[in-house]
Design a protein around this motif. Structure first.
Motif, PDB file in Angstrom:
ATOM      1  N   UNK A   1      57.729 111.120  12.201  1.00  0.00           N
ATOM      2  CA  UNK A   1      56.291 111.359  12.133  1.00  0.00           C
ATOM      3  C   UNK A   1      55.737 110.704  10.872  1.00  0.00           C
ATOM      4  N   UNK A   2      54.497 110.290  10.947  1.00  0.00           N
ATOM      5  CA  UNK A   2      53.824 109.772   9.763  1.00  0.00           C
ATOM      6  C   UNK A   2      53.867 110.836   8.677  1.00  0.00           C
ATOM      7  N   UNK A   3      53.740 110.402   7.434  1.00  0.00           N
ATOM      8  CA  UNK A   3      53.759 111.367   6.342  1.00  0.00           C
ATOM      9  C   UNK A   3      52.666 111.055   5.325  1.00  0.00           C
ATOM     10  N   UNK A   4      52.422 112.019   4.468  1.00  0.00           N
ATOM     11  CA  UNK A   4      51.447 111.848   3.402  1.00  0.00           C
ATOM     12  C   UNK A   4      51.842 110.631   2.578  1.00  0.00           C
ATOM     13  N   UNK A   5      50.859 109.783   2.273  1.00  0.00           N
ATOM     14  CA  UNK A   5      51.092 108.563   1.516  1.00  0.00           C
ATOM     15  C   UNK A   5      51.210 107.323   2.389  1.00  0.00           C
ATOM     16  N   UNK A   6      51.415 107.516   3.697  1.00  0.00           N
ATOM     17  CA  UNK A   6      51.478 106.379   4.621  1.00  0.00           C
ATOM     18  C   UNK A   6      50.081 105.811   4.861  1.00  0.00           C
ATOM     19  N   UNK A   7      50.051 104.552   5.221  1.00  0.00           N
ATOM     20  CA  UNK A   7      48.811 103.912   5.652  1.00  0.00           C
ATOM     21  C   UNK A   7      48.459 104.454   7.034  1.00  0.00           C
ATOM     22  N   UNK A 119      42.376 111.319   5.726  1.00  0.00           N
ATOM     23  CA  UNK A 119      42.601 109.961   5.247  1.00  0.00           C
ATOM     24  C   UNK A 119      41.574 109.623   4.176  1.00  0.00           C
ATOM     25  N   UNK A 120      42.027 108.992   3.100  1.00  0.00           N
ATOM     26  CA  UNK A 120      41.078 108.617   2.039  1.00  0.00           C
ATOM     27  C   UNK A 120      40.362 107.316   2.380  1.00  0.00           C
ATOM     28  N   UNK A 121      39.452 106.918   1.506  1.00  0.00           N
ATOM     29  CA  UNK A 121      38.628 105.722   1.754  1.00  0.00           C
ATOM     30  C   UNK A 121      39.430 104.427   1.719  1.00  0.00           C
ATOM     31  N   UNK A 122      40.677 104.476   1.246  1.00  0.00           N
ATOM     32  CA  UNK A 122      41.550 103.295   1.247  1.00  0.00           C
ATOM     33  C   UNK A 122      42.461 103.259   2.467  1.00  0.00           C
ATOM     34  N   UNK A 123      42.338 104.245   3.337  1.00  0.00           N
ATOM     35  CA  UNK A 123      43.147 104.278   4.550  1.00  0.00           C
ATOM     36  C   UNK A 123      44.504 104.937   4.360  1.00  0.00           C
ATOM     37  N   UNK A 124      44.684 105.683   3.284  1.00  0.00           N
ATOM     38  CA  UNK A 124      45.949 106.357   3.001  1.00  0.00           C
ATOM     39  C   UNK A 124      45.861 107.812   3.463  1.00  0.00           C
ATOM     40  N   UNK A 125      46.900 108.286   4.139  1.00  0.00           N
ATOM     41  CA  UNK A 125      46.939 109.668   4.611  1.00  0.00           C
ATOM     42  C   UNK A 125      47.157 110.599   3.423  1.00  0.00           C
ATOM     43  N   UNK A 126      46.197 111.496   3.223  1.00  0.00           N
ATOM     44  CA  UNK A 126      46.270 112.468   2.131  1.00  0.00           C
ATOM     45  C   UNK A 126      46.949 113.767   2.552  1.00  0.00           C
ATOM     46  N   UNK A 127      46.797 114.111   3.828  1.00  0.00           N
ATOM     47  CA  UNK A 127      47.353 115.381   4.322  1.00  0.00           C
ATOM     48  C   UNK A 127      47.499 115.297   5.831  1.00  0.00           C
ATOM     49  N   UNK A 128      48.525 115.963   6.322  1.00  0.00           N
ATOM     50  CA  UNK A 128      48.718 116.138   7.757  1.00  0.00           C
ATOM     51  C   UNK A 128      48.835 117.634   7.964  1.00  0.00           C
ATOM     52  N   UNK A 129      47.961 118.154   8.798  1.00  0.00           N
ATOM     53  CA  UNK A 129      47.884 119.604   8.968  1.00  0.00           C
ATOM     54  C   UNK A 129      48.123 119.961  10.418  1.00  0.00           C
TER      55      UNK A 129
END
Length: 151
Positions: A1-7, A119-129
């Motif tokens: 699964x995708x994780x925090x910090x991934x694009x 997702x932040x403004x740079x396209x980075x995942x900040x959290x998955x809930x």
């Protein structure tokens, strides 16, 4: 699964109006809350969508877009959006390609998972809930992660 910090993956899909939605128009340009839910017009999914509806202006005022995704058809999304005055985009993922791209698992082995990606403004995942039975908890988590005061 995708994780925090991934694009955050970019995707295209058909929205509730039958138009093509290209996520590259928002991901990497503004903050996004992308939420996957099981089915339109079910109790928890409706409560979740209405919680995002009620918070939508606050998200917009903080440069954040909300995107809902389920396997329902664009026509079903259109009726759902009209029935509940949903102001944000709903994407049809009937072939589950977007769900697969985000690696969203099923809940209880059979129900499409209820996951929210912040997702932040740079396209980075900040959290998955993930909260299979929660509805407003996804909105509250998004506010907390994005440091948005809901009042």
């Amino acid at each position: 699964m995708l994780k925090v910090g991934d694009k955050c993956p970019l995707f295209k899909g058909i929205d509730q109006n039958g138009d093509e939605f290209d996520a590259s128009t928002v991901i990497g340009k503004k903050r996004c809350v992308i939420y996957f839910y099981p089915k339109n017009e079910t109790k928890v999914c409706t409560a979740q969508a209405c919680a995002f509806r009620d918070a939508y202006e606050t998200f917009k005022d903080n440069n954040c877009e909300v995107i809902g995704i389920s396997g329902d058809s664009a026509k079903s999304h259109q009726a759902f959006a009209e029935n509940h005055s949903l102001p944000f985009v709903l994407i049809s993922d009937g072939d589950k390609s977007i769900r697969k791209l985000f690696e969203v698992p099923k809940d209880f082995l059979i129900i499409p998972g209820r996951y929210t990606f912040i997702v932040d403004e740079n396209g980075i995942i900040l959290e998955i809930f993930h909260d299979a039975a929660g509805s407003s908890s996804h909105t509250k988590t998004a506010f907390n992660v994005l440091n948005i005061d809901p009042l």
